[in-house]
Design a protein around this motif. Structure first.
Motif, short mmCIF file in Angstrom:
data_model
loop_
_atom_site.label_atom_id
_atom_site.label_comp_id
_atom_site.label_asym_id
_atom_site.label_seq_id
_atom_site.Cartn_x
_atom_site.Cartn_y
_atom_site.Cartn_z
N ILE A 55 -0.85 -10.23 5.80
CA ILE A 55 0.26 -10.51 4.87
C ILE A 55 1.59 -10.37 5.59
O ILE A 55 2.50 -11.19 5.44
N LYS A 56 1.74 -9.31 6.40
CA LYS A 56 2.99 -9.07 7.13
C LYS A 56 3.30 -10.20 8.09
O LYS A 56 4.46 -10.60 8.26
N LYS A 57 2.27 -10.74 8.75
CA LYS A 57 2.48 -11.86 9.66
C LYS A 57 3.05 -13.06 8.91
O LYS A 57 3.96 -13.74 9.39
N ASN A 58 2.51 -13.32 7.74
CA ASN A 58 2.99 -14.44 6.93
C ASN A 58 4.43 -14.21 6.48
O ASN A 58 5.27 -15.12 6.57
N ILE A 59 4.72 -13.02 6.01
CA ILE A 59 6.07 -12.73 5.51
C ILE A 59 7.09 -12.83 6.65
O ILE A 59 8.21 -13.32 6.45
N ASP A 60 6.71 -12.40 7.84
CA ASP A 60 7.60 -12.53 9.00
C ASP A 60 7.94 -14.00 9.26
O ASP A 60 9.09 -14.33 9.62
N LYS A 61 6.96 -14.88 9.10
CA LYS A 61 7.20 -16.32 9.27
C LYS A 61 8.21 -16.83 8.24
O LYS A 61 9.12 -17.61 8.56
N PHE A 62 8.04 -16.40 6.99
CA PHE A 62 8.97 -16.85 5.94
C PHE A 62 10.40 -16.40 6.24
O PHE A 62 11.35 -17.16 6.04
N GLU A 73 -4.68 -1.90 3.26
CA GLU A 73 -4.02 -1.74 4.55
C GLU A 73 -4.48 -2.78 5.56
O GLU A 73 -3.70 -3.26 6.38
N MET A 74 -5.75 -3.17 5.50
CA MET A 74 -6.27 -4.18 6.43
C MET A 74 -5.77 -5.57 6.05
O MET A 74 -5.40 -6.36 6.91
N VAL A 75 -5.76 -5.87 4.76
CA VAL A 75 -5.25 -7.17 4.30
C VAL A 75 -3.76 -7.28 4.61
O VAL A 75 -3.25 -8.36 4.94
N LEU A 76 -3.06 -6.15 4.54
CA LEU A 76 -1.62 -6.13 4.75
C LEU A 76 -1.23 -6.60 6.14
O LEU A 76 -0.14 -7.16 6.34
N GLU A 80 6.21 -8.92 -5.34
CA GLU A 80 6.38 -7.52 -4.94
C GLU A 80 6.21 -7.32 -3.44
O GLU A 80 6.94 -6.53 -2.83
N GLU A 81 5.26 -8.03 -2.82
CA GLU A 81 5.02 -7.83 -1.38
C GLU A 81 6.22 -8.21 -0.52
O GLU A 81 6.33 -7.78 0.62
N PHE A 82 7.12 -9.02 -1.06
CA PHE A 82 8.29 -9.45 -0.29
C PHE A 82 9.44 -8.45 -0.38
O PHE A 82 10.46 -8.64 0.26
N ILE A 83 9.27 -7.42 -1.18
CA ILE A 83 10.28 -6.37 -1.30
C ILE A 83 9.94 -5.27 -0.30
O ILE A 83 8.78 -4.85 -0.20
N ASN A 84 10.93 -4.79 0.45
CA ASN A 84 10.70 -3.69 1.38
C ASN A 84 10.09 -2.51 0.63
O ASN A 84 10.55 -2.17 -0.47
#
Length: 438
Positions: free
Chosen positions: A329-336, A323-326, A237-241
């Protein structure tokens, strides 16, 4: 010894037991080395989405802190079978459901196992297993092909029949669920339709229009006293906009259909932190089914000591301080996304007579689903993957266990150009094989 006859029947639908992957592990164990353009290397694993093997991908800081606090305070013990109360409360708040509808598991795969146990049909002998396969109305689930192998293998091991519905192969809906094909597969024994919104292996993300079409079909069938579930494996789910995400609880209430919703933190918090949850949400309009389903699931979990405690503590910040964990998470998803785009860019430097994106560029930036164009060189995807790893040391996942024997899946969980150009290695290998075929 009389073993479960369905184990043998379902053996094909295992990714880790595939001959190509067995070859890769043996080469690794034997420390076999390969050379590409003067660089020596061992087996390069591009077959599995192990998202935290590289230092570029981090476990969110708040999750690490939660694990340390749990260990230091010696709070490592069995939790309630269905999950730690604080974690259940956090999940319930996120989804807007009662905590009595939630069950915590060691990842989504364990959720699939519990689902199989809930729906299990006993095949008491090999003869019964053979009869099962030809009964039209035997209890079954409808899956969308190609599909993550455990969904098919586990259901078969529990004596359930699996029906496969195709995707659209062309046009605007390419890669989406073909609802007409699902409708063709429904029979009196159908227990539910399984959707994976951000899909492994194809990398496609289902549209709201497509998902609502499936929900409408389930509602239509249930009007005829079918009692079918919509089952959603939403581990990615986190990979979906955010604007494209679907609130499946509201969908269930709006269409008045029974829902089993699964989620997990494996890909965003750390693959080794194998944690997940199941939500059995059944609208009050289906009061009898709601009561029976929750009762059965509570009975199943009462025989279970509970999901891994450390992982449960790691999951808590994901719900209480999202929101803090996100931020991490966003940094990781940007790498992918960056690595996935690099891989595709390298592939497109060649023409499409070797490999092509079967359903177009993936929207889920972890998996690339590629069709092997020269069908006359290798008999199937397993033969291709086995030949590739033995020749080059590059291990990819063959498509056979997913349900498509002419495709491979690449798990892009690291930079594909460092220290070696992985797309180039694969294409060079294919060129040589095609030349030898001539």
């Amino acid at each position: 010894m009389q073993f479960n006859p369905m184990i043998e029947t379902s053996k094909f639908w295992t990714l880790r037991g595939n001959p190509a992957l067995v070859s890769g592990r043996k080469l690794k164990k034997d420390n076999v080395e390969f050379v590409h353009q003067g660089t020596k290397h061992g087996v390069l694993f591009w077959n599995i989405g192990d998202t935290h093997t590289e230092k570029d991908i981090i476990i969110p800081a708040m999750v690490q802190e939660a694990i340390h606090r749990a260990v230091e305070s010696e709070r490592i013990c069995y939790t309630f079978s269905e999950g730690d109360p604080a974690l259940l409360k956090g999940i319930a708040k996120r989804y807007g459901v009662s905590d009595t509808e939630i069950f915590v598991t060691n990842g989504v795969t364990e959720g699939i196992l519990f689902l199989g146990r809930m729906f299990a049909q006993i095949a008491g002998s090999c003869e019964n297993a053979k009869l099962l396969a030809i009964q039209d109305n035997w209890p079954n689930l409808i899956l969308v092909n190609p599909v993550y192998p455990p969904w098919r293998g586990i259901m078969m091991e529990y004596g359930l029949k699996v029906e496969l519905a195709d995707r659209y192969a062309e046009g605007r809906l390419k890669g989406q669920v073909n609802i007409d094909r699902i409708k063709e597969k429904v029979n009196k024994g159908t227990l539910g339709v399984v959707l994976i919104p951000a899909d492994n292996p194809t990398g496609k993300i289902l549209t709201k229009e497509n998902v609502e079409g499936v929900a409408a079909l389930v509602r239509e069938m249930n009007h005829h006293k079918q009692e079918m579930f919509l089952i959603v494996d939403n581990v990615y789910e986190e990979f979906i906009n955010p604007e494209d995400r679907i609130d499946y609880i509201k969908l269930s209430d709006r269409y008045k259909i029974p829902l089993i919703l699964m989620g997990g933190i494996d890909k965003v918090l750390g693959t080794g932190l194998h944690g997940g949850w199941m939500i059995d949400h059944i609208p009050e309009d289906c009061a009898k089914l709601r009561r029976e389903t929750l009762e059965v699931m509570r009975l199943l979990f009462s025989k279970y000591t509970g999901a891994n405690t450390i992982t449960q503590y790691a999951m808590m910040p994901y719900f209480s301080n999202y929101e803090m964990v996100l931020v991490d998470i966003k940094k990781n998803i940007d790498k992918f996304h960056e690595w996935c785009n690099k891989f595709i860019k390298e592939l497109r430097k060649t023409d499409d007579k070797y490999l092509k994106l079967k359903y177009g560029a993936p929207e889920l930036p972890l998996y690339i689903w590629l069709e092997i164009v020269p069908r006359n060189v290798w008999g199937n995807a397993t033969t291709f993957a086995d030949d590739l790893v033995k020749t080059t040391g590059v291990l990819v996942a063959p498509g056979d266990p997913f349900g498509d024997n002419n495709c491979i899946r690449i798990s892009v969980v690291r930079d594909p150009l460092k220290p070696l150009n992985i797309p180039e290695i694969i294409i060079d290998f294919m060129k040589k094989r095609m030349e030898n075929k001539k």
